[in-house]
Design a protein around this motif. Sequence first.
Motif, mmCIF file in Angstrom:
data_model
loop_
_atom_site.group_PDB
_atom_site.id
_atom_site.type_symbol
_atom_site.label_atom_id
_atom_site.label_comp_id
_atom_site.label_asym_id
_atom_site.label_seq_id
_atom_site.Cartn_x
_atom_site.Cartn_y
_atom_site.Cartn_z
ATOM 1 N N ARG A 261 0.839 -1.202 0.000
ATOM 2 C CA ARG A 261 0.000 0.000 0.000
ATOM 3 C C ARG A 261 0.874 1.253 0.000
ATOM 4 O O ARG A 261 0.562 2.237 -0.676
ATOM 5 C CB ARG A 261 -0.940 0.000 1.205
ATOM 6 C CG ARG A 261 -1.860 1.225 1.243
ATOM 7 C CD ARG A 261 -2.998 1.051 2.213
ATOM 8 N NE ARG A 261 -3.827 2.249 2.281
ATOM 9 C CZ ARG A 261 -4.746 2.596 1.373
ATOM 10 N NH1 ARG A 261 -4.944 1.838 0.312
ATOM 11 N NH2 ARG A 261 -5.461 3.692 1.512
ATOM 12 N N GLN A 262 1.963 1.208 0.759
ATOM 13 C CA GLN A 262 2.887 2.341 0.759
ATOM 14 C C GLN A 262 3.457 2.565 -0.642
ATOM 15 O O GLN A 262 3.580 3.707 -1.099
ATOM 16 C CB GLN A 262 4.033 2.100 1.741
ATOM 17 C CG GLN A 262 3.664 2.273 3.195
ATOM 18 C CD GLN A 262 4.869 2.135 4.103
ATOM 19 O OE1 GLN A 262 5.821 1.415 3.793
ATOM 20 N NE2 GLN A 262 4.849 2.830 5.225
ATOM 21 N N PHE A 263 3.784 1.490 -1.317
ATOM 22 C CA PHE A 263 4.321 1.571 -2.674
ATOM 23 C C PHE A 263 3.311 2.257 -3.588
ATOM 24 O O PHE A 263 3.659 3.165 -4.352
ATOM 25 C CB PHE A 263 4.632 0.153 -3.173
ATOM 26 C CG PHE A 263 5.412 0.103 -4.462
ATOM 27 C CD1 PHE A 263 6.784 -0.111 -4.460
ATOM 28 C CD2 PHE A 263 4.782 0.256 -5.691
ATOM 29 C CE1 PHE A 263 7.504 -0.160 -5.645
ATOM 30 C CE2 PHE A 263 5.484 0.214 -6.887
ATOM 31 C CZ PHE A 263 6.858 0.003 -6.861
ATOM 32 N N TYR A 264 2.047 1.839 -3.495
ATOM 33 C CA TYR A 264 1.004 2.394 -4.354
ATOM 34 C C TYR A 264 0.731 3.858 -4.017
ATOM 35 O O TYR A 264 0.600 4.703 -4.915
ATOM 36 C CB TYR A 264 -0.274 1.571 -4.211
ATOM 37 C CG TYR A 264 -1.407 2.044 -5.093
ATOM 38 C CD1 TYR A 264 -1.248 2.148 -6.473
ATOM 39 C CD2 TYR A 264 -2.639 2.410 -4.546
ATOM 40 C CE1 TYR A 264 -2.286 2.584 -7.293
ATOM 41 C CE2 TYR A 264 -3.679 2.840 -5.348
ATOM 42 C CZ TYR A 264 -3.492 2.934 -6.728
ATOM 43 O OH TYR A 264 -4.516 3.383 -7.530
ATOM 44 N N LEU A 265 0.662 4.185 -2.723
ATOM 45 C CA LEU A 265 0.412 5.564 -2.328
ATOM 46 C C LEU A 265 1.540 6.477 -2.799
ATOM 47 O O LEU A 265 1.287 7.585 -3.286
ATOM 48 C CB LEU A 265 0.262 5.665 -0.802
ATOM 49 C CG LEU A 265 -1.028 5.108 -0.201
ATOM 50 C CD1 LEU A 265 -0.973 5.165 1.319
ATOM 51 C CD2 LEU A 265 -2.249 5.865 -0.714
ATOM 52 N N ALA A 266 2.778 6.025 -2.666
ATOM 53 C CA ALA A 266 3.915 6.820 -3.129
ATOM 54 C C ALA A 266 3.829 7.056 -4.633
ATOM 55 O O ALA A 266 4.148 8.138 -5.121
ATOM 56 C CB ALA A 266 5.227 6.132 -2.758
ATOM 57 N N TYR A 267 3.393 6.037 -5.357
ATOM 58 C CA TYR A 267 3.219 6.200 -6.814
ATOM 59 C C TYR A 267 2.189 7.282 -7.123
ATOM 60 O O TYR A 267 2.363 8.084 -8.052
ATOM 61 C CB TYR A 267 2.793 4.873 -7.445
ATOM 62 C CG TYR A 267 2.144 5.064 -8.791
ATOM 63 C CD1 TYR A 267 2.905 5.426 -9.899
ATOM 64 C CD2 TYR A 267 0.757 4.960 -8.945
ATOM 65 C CE1 TYR A 267 2.305 5.670 -11.127
ATOM 66 C CE2 TYR A 267 0.158 5.199 -10.167
ATOM 67 C CZ TYR A 267 0.939 5.550 -11.257
ATOM 68 O OH TYR A 267 0.343 5.801 -12.466
ATOM 69 N N LEU A 268 1.106 7.365 -6.338
ATOM 70 C CA LEU A 268 0.045 8.337 -6.586
ATOM 71 C C LEU A 268 0.496 9.781 -6.354
ATOM 72 O O LEU A 268 -0.222 10.716 -6.706
ATOM 73 C CB LEU A 268 -1.167 8.038 -5.704
ATOM 74 C CG LEU A 268 -1.920 6.732 -6.012
ATOM 75 C CD1 LEU A 268 -3.056 6.535 -5.015
ATOM 76 C CD2 LEU A 268 -2.450 6.728 -7.440
#
Length: 264
Positions: A76-83
């Motif tokens: 989830r951290q990976f995805y949020l950082a991408y956003l």
Amino acid sequence: MPAAQIQYVFDGSKVGLLSCIFRAFQFKEFDVSLSLPNHCQHLLLADDSIDVANNPAHAERVWAGLQQRLSRTALRQFYLAYLSESLDAFQHLFDYAVHVFLNSYAVEKNYMQTSVLAVAQWAKKVGREKHRMEAFVRFKKTADDVYLSLIAPDFNVLPVIAPHFKTRYQDQKWLIYDETRQYGLYYDLSQIHEVSLNAHHIDAQIAAGHSQHFIIALNDAEELCDRLWKTYFQSVNIQERQNLKLHVQYVPQRYWRYLNEKQL
């Protein structure tokens, strides 16, 4: 002389980022600088700049590998950082993924590693924006009985705020439109569709190929409710006890555009 750093140019999409990670392992190119088409670093020679095409199959393989090696929290951290849509965040995500695949230990807990700490920090920033959007977004009922909210968040948080509003307003049709990124999410009482609006904010073209016409004019009752709410706010607001400094700390001024009571 050391070899020149390779530059990968991609389109900024999640598929594009994951395709860059796949290519890095395919050609054993780990000292890589990421760039977007409009942000190419001119210091690098043209021969060292590589346009990485989107490859959904490669992206799926990389994402599946990350799912095997990272916890749900780290994913989830990976995805949020991408956003965040930040090139700096994209670079850290690339480096983070390289470390994940090159090491057998739990990389996600090694905050001494620059990219691990940076990804966590970017995820925190995006997560904070997500919560603020969920708290401060306000809807206005249109003439077509669609509840509309126009937003302009710092980050691309529409994908992660959708579940909150679907749960909270599941008995109402609503449209949350990101003016900065020029797309929105429309809930039709059953499903959420990604939509784009024309310049006049009249036609909403649903990604699936259908269309939905909205009359972006306030419902008569909505205009009355808007006036009543502002009157109520003025009546309970004690001017002598206002603490603007504290107020701004909890409700930053850039979010005031969403609050009816601030449009006096």
